[in-house]
Design an enzyme around this catalytic site. Structure first.
Site, PDB file in Angstrom:
ATOM      1  N   ASP A  67     -10.256   2.382   2.562  1.00  0.00           N
ATOM      2  CA  ASP A  67     -10.425   1.667   3.831  1.00  0.00           C
ATOM      3  C   ASP A  67     -11.298   2.450   4.809  1.00  0.00           C
ATOM      4  OD1 ASP A  67      -8.928  -0.581   3.126  1.00  0.00           O
ATOM      5  OD2 ASP A  67      -7.051   0.308   3.805  1.00  0.00           O
ATOM      6  N   ARG A  94       3.919   6.590  18.655  1.00  0.00           N
ATOM      7  CA  ARG A  94       3.320   6.318  17.344  1.00  0.00           C
ATOM      8  C   ARG A  94       1.927   6.929  17.255  1.00  0.00           C
ATOM      9  NH1 ARG A  94       3.593   0.549  14.841  1.00  0.00           N
ATOM     10  NH2 ARG A  94       3.256   1.852  12.992  1.00  0.00           N
ATOM     11  N   ASN A 127      -2.063   3.480  21.771  1.00  0.00           N
ATOM     12  CA  ASN A 127      -1.158   2.499  21.189  1.00  0.00           C
ATOM     13  C   ASN A 127      -0.141   2.082  22.233  1.00  0.00           C
ATOM     14  OD1 ASN A 127      -0.339   1.172  18.569  1.00  0.00           O
ATOM     15  ND2 ASN A 127       1.597   2.148  19.111  1.00  0.00           N
ATOM     16  N   ARG A 128       0.330   0.847  22.107  1.00  0.00           N
ATOM     17  CA  ARG A 128       1.325   0.354  23.083  1.00  0.00           C
ATOM     18  C   ARG A 128       2.533   1.297  23.125  1.00  0.00           C
ATOM     19  NH1 ARG A 128       1.023  -4.317  25.291  1.00  0.00           N
ATOM     20  NH2 ARG A 128      -0.318  -5.125  23.640  1.00  0.00           N
ATOM     21  N   THR A 129       2.982   1.746  21.943  1.00  0.00           N
ATOM     22  CA  THR A 129       4.029   2.760  21.873  1.00  0.00           C
ATOM     23  C   THR A 129       3.350   4.103  21.666  1.00  0.00           C
ATOM     24  OG1 THR A 129       5.501   1.147  20.836  1.00  0.00           O
ATOM     25  CG2 THR A 129       6.142   3.462  20.693  1.00  0.00           C
ATOM     26  N   GLN A 150     -15.323  -1.344   1.521  1.00  0.00           N
ATOM     27  CA  GLN A 150     -14.173  -0.696   0.879  1.00  0.00           C
ATOM     28  C   GLN A 150     -14.029  -1.188  -0.555  1.00  0.00           C
ATOM     29  OE1 GLN A 150     -11.053  -2.073  -0.088  1.00  0.00           O
ATOM     30  NE2 GLN A 150     -11.518  -4.158   0.577  1.00  0.00           N
ATOM     31  N   TYR A 203     -11.627  -9.706  10.720  1.00  0.00           N
ATOM     32  CA  TYR A 203     -12.831 -10.536  10.647  1.00  0.00           C
ATOM     33  C   TYR A 203     -12.457 -12.014  10.678  1.00  0.00           C
ATOM     34  CZ  TYR A 203     -11.844 -11.507   5.697  1.00  0.00           C
ATOM     35  OH  TYR A 203     -11.264 -11.923   4.523  1.00  0.00           O
ATOM     36  N   LYS A 219       0.818  -1.218   0.000  1.00  0.00           N
ATOM     37  CA  LYS A 219       0.000   0.000   0.000  1.00  0.00           C
ATOM     38  C   LYS A 219       0.856   1.274   0.000  1.00  0.00           C
ATOM     39  CE  LYS A 219      -4.147  -1.970   2.108  1.00  0.00           C
ATOM     40  NZ  LYS A 219      -5.150  -1.844   3.192  1.00  0.00           N
ATOM     41  N   MET A 260     -11.670  -4.367  13.288  1.00  0.00           N
ATOM     42  CA  MET A 260     -11.418  -4.279  11.854  1.00  0.00           C
ATOM     43  C   MET A 260     -10.979  -5.618  11.264  1.00  0.00           C
ATOM     44  SD  MET A 260      -9.767  -0.420  11.694  1.00  0.00           S
ATOM     45  CE  MET A 260      -9.110  -0.619  10.045  1.00  0.00           C
TER      46      MET A 260
END
Length: 286
Positions: free
Chosen positions: A110, A163, A158-160, A255, A228, A72, A226
């Site tokens: 998306d 970011r 977010n874990r970090t 999408q 599935y 992408k 998001m």
């Protein structure tokens, strides 16, 4: 619409690609539209994505490509001179097409796919307080469309935490009019009353769910993954307190429908396609 004598040529490009359900989805869209088209899976070499794309468009008469992992960002560079606003904000492209002058254009559907599915489920983003879990490409792709739809707040965790902050910084640079509605934090910074909680992390792929002990759901809240699967995901199971829960299969179909509309000027009805795909998933895993 009348059927064309020569099928229009489309495809989905990625690596790996054999698992893609896009050909079946687009075949149903084409039937709705009365269009004759072919839609193929294209396995691109990891080191030669651009050549593979240009061969499809310039040598094979291709009209449009969907792009999946891990290409992408490369698709974004390929269409750098002709990007939609959504693609610019996402810094990634999942839909390519060539115009009559040979120029390659790119969009990212998306986010609009997510928003379309939220609306289908009765949880339109407008006026909602949204908790967005994750700060990778999936989160980046949906942030701007959620804000476009008029949500009250998006809190990215977010874990970090750096970011998550970087997503906010990027938004402030490119769409400053929306930046006051976005806040960020670490994974532990999730306390609050949320109308929609979206898992944009990859946690469900490994059958794990983010630990969110302080999350409170409003009376009609939705927990949305998001990712599935043929059964409730780890995230959905962890959100048993949410009044409503859903996985991302509807986003996948929506999408794809947005890409189909860009290419063909026809907006498909996603509901029968989604129902067929859900039944197919269940049958495959009996």
């Amino acid at each position: 619409m009348s059927h064309s004598s020569t099928p229009l040529r489309f495809g989905v490009i990625g690596n790996p690609i054999a698992h893609s359900r896009s050909p079946a989805i687009h075949a149903q869209f084409a039937q709705q539209a009365g269009l004759s088209l072919s839609y193929e899976r294209i396995l691109a070499p990891l080191d030669d994505f651009t050549t593979c794309c240009m061969d499809f468009f310039q040598q094979q008469g291709g009209k449009g490509l969907n792009v999946t992992v891990p290409f992408k960002e490369q698709a974004y560079q390929l269409a750098a001179h002709n990007l939609s606003p959504r693609a610019r904000h996402a810094a990634a492209v999942n839909t390519l097409w060539q115009d009559e002058h040979g120029a390659i254009h790119g969009c990212n559907t998306d986010g609009i796919g997510l928003c379309t599915d939220l609306i289908r489920l009765g949880h339109a983003p407008e006026g909602k307080k949204i908790l967005l879990i994750g700060a990778g490409g999936a989160a980046r792709g949906v942030l701007f469309p959620l804000l476009e739809q008029g949500c009250q707040q998006v809190h990215i965790i977010n874990r970090t935490r750096s970011r998550a902050a970087a997503l906010h910084t990027n938004l402030a640079e490119h769409a400053p009019e929306y930046s006051h509605r976005v806040s960020t934090g670490g994974l532990e910074d999730h306390a609050g009353d949320w109308d929609i909680v979206i898992n944009a992390s990859s946690s469900s792929m490994s059958a794990h769910a983010p630990d969110l002990p302080l999350v409170r759901f409003t009376a009609q809240a939705l927990a949305y993954d998001m990712y599935y699967a043929d059964r409730p995901t780890a995230f959905m199971l962890s959100c048993s307190a949410a009044p409503h829960r859903s996985d991302g299969l509807g986003m996948l179909v929506a999408q794809a429908a947005a890409s189909f509309e860009i290419w063909n000027g026809y907006k498909p009805n996603i509901v029968p396609v989604l129902e067929h795909l859900r039944a197919q998933l269940a049958a495959e895993h009996r």
